[in-house]
Scaffold this motif. Structure first.
Motif, PDB file in Angstrom:
ATOM      1  N   PHE A  90      -7.529  -6.181  -0.150  1.00 50.37           N
ATOM      2  CA  PHE A  90      -7.480  -4.786   0.282  1.00 50.37           C
ATOM      3  C   PHE A  90      -8.872  -4.183   0.283  1.00 50.37           C
ATOM      4  O   PHE A  90      -9.652  -4.368  -0.653  1.00 50.37           O
ATOM      5  CB  PHE A  90      -6.552  -3.965  -0.612  1.00 50.37           C
ATOM      6  CG  PHE A  90      -6.283  -2.597  -0.062  1.00 50.37           C
ATOM      7  CD1 PHE A  90      -5.520  -2.443   1.079  1.00 50.37           C
ATOM      8  CD2 PHE A  90      -6.800  -1.476  -0.675  1.00 50.37           C
ATOM      9  CE1 PHE A  90      -5.270  -1.191   1.605  1.00 50.37           C
ATOM     10  CE2 PHE A  90      -6.553  -0.211  -0.166  1.00 50.37           C
ATOM     11  CZ  PHE A  90      -5.785  -0.068   0.980  1.00 50.37           C
ATOM     12  N   TRP A 123      -6.449  -4.482   5.225  1.00 48.07           N
ATOM     13  CA  TRP A 123      -6.386  -5.785   4.572  1.00 48.07           C
ATOM     14  C   TRP A 123      -7.372  -6.670   5.314  1.00 48.07           C
ATOM     15  O   TRP A 123      -7.236  -6.882   6.521  1.00 48.07           O
ATOM     16  CB  TRP A 123      -4.967  -6.352   4.628  1.00 48.07           C
ATOM     17  CG  TRP A 123      -4.006  -5.558   3.812  1.00 48.07           C
ATOM     18  CD1 TRP A 123      -3.107  -4.626   4.257  1.00 48.07           C
ATOM     19  CD2 TRP A 123      -3.859  -5.606   2.389  1.00 48.07           C
ATOM     20  NE1 TRP A 123      -2.413  -4.099   3.198  1.00 48.07           N
ATOM     21  CE2 TRP A 123      -2.847  -4.679   2.038  1.00 48.07           C
ATOM     22  CE3 TRP A 123      -4.475  -6.340   1.378  1.00 48.07           C
ATOM     23  CZ2 TRP A 123      -2.451  -4.474   0.710  1.00 48.07           C
ATOM     24  CZ3 TRP A 123      -4.074  -6.133   0.066  1.00 48.07           C
ATOM     25  CH2 TRP A 123      -3.078  -5.217  -0.260  1.00 48.07           C
ATOM     26  N   TYR A 180       0.861  -1.186   0.000  1.00 48.48           N
ATOM     27  CA  TYR A 180       0.000   0.000   0.000  1.00 48.48           C
ATOM     28  C   TYR A 180       0.896   1.234   0.000  1.00 48.48           C
ATOM     29  O   TYR A 180       1.869   1.306   0.753  1.00 48.48           O
ATOM     30  CB  TYR A 180      -0.886   0.010   1.248  1.00 48.48           C
ATOM     31  CG  TYR A 180      -1.615   1.314   1.451  1.00 48.48           C
ATOM     32  CD1 TYR A 180      -2.706   1.661   0.667  1.00 48.48           C
ATOM     33  CD2 TYR A 180      -1.200   2.212   2.431  1.00 48.48           C
ATOM     34  CE1 TYR A 180      -3.366   2.868   0.848  1.00 48.48           C
ATOM     35  CE2 TYR A 180      -1.846   3.423   2.622  1.00 48.48           C
ATOM     36  CZ  TYR A 180      -2.935   3.741   1.823  1.00 48.48           C
ATOM     37  OH  TYR A 180      -3.581   4.938   1.989  1.00 48.48           O
TER      38      TYR A 180
END
Ligand code: FES
Length: 141
Positions: A105, A112, A82
């Motif tokens: 995600f 997550w 990310y």
């Protein structure tokens, strides 16, 4: 659910009737509920196996846009990467620390999430919601 559970247990101890006790009884599973139970467990099995067969979304994260995530290969497994709004990159193993399902995600929550039993982790792997109790291992890029 903790408050309801506490009320049910207190009523069981005192012998009082509780209108919700049947909903939480361990004996509530019946022949008529078997198809639903099987369907839900089949979905967990499908998620557990199926997600492992999905290809990674790339091999690099250097072109990852801010505030977005990508699934990358991580040896035999997968890692989630990310990139935050400030450009920082956060990488974690995508194997749920509860029973090993692969995480997905959640862009709305920037977490997550595990579709098997609902555990959620922040972008650095800290547990947001169980049943998982251990954080995700961090990964290098
Ligand atoms: Fe992820 Fe159970 S395997 S919550």
């Amino acid at each position: 659910m903790g408050t309801v559970a506490g009320q049910i247990v207190a009523d069981r101890i005192t012998g009082a009737e509780n209108p919700h006790a049947g909903l939480f009884s361990p004996h509530r599973v019946s022949v008529s509920s078997a198809p639903t139970l099987l369907q839900q467990n089949a979905q967990v099995a499908k998620d557990l196996i199926g997600d492992r067969l999905l290809p990674a979304e790339g091999t690099r994260a250097d072109d990852l846009a801010a505030d977005s995530a990508r699934v990358l290969p991580d040896g035999a497994g997968k890692k989630g990467v990310y990139r935050d709004r400030a450009g920082g990159v956060h990488a974690v193993s995508l194997r749920c620390t509860h029973l090993g399902c692969l995480l997905r995600f959640n862009g709305a929550e920037r977490s997550w999430d595990c579709s098997c039993h609902g555990s959620r982790f922040d972008v650095d792997g800290a547990v947001l919601e169980g049943p998982a109790a251990r954080p995700l291992p961090r990964r290098d890029l």
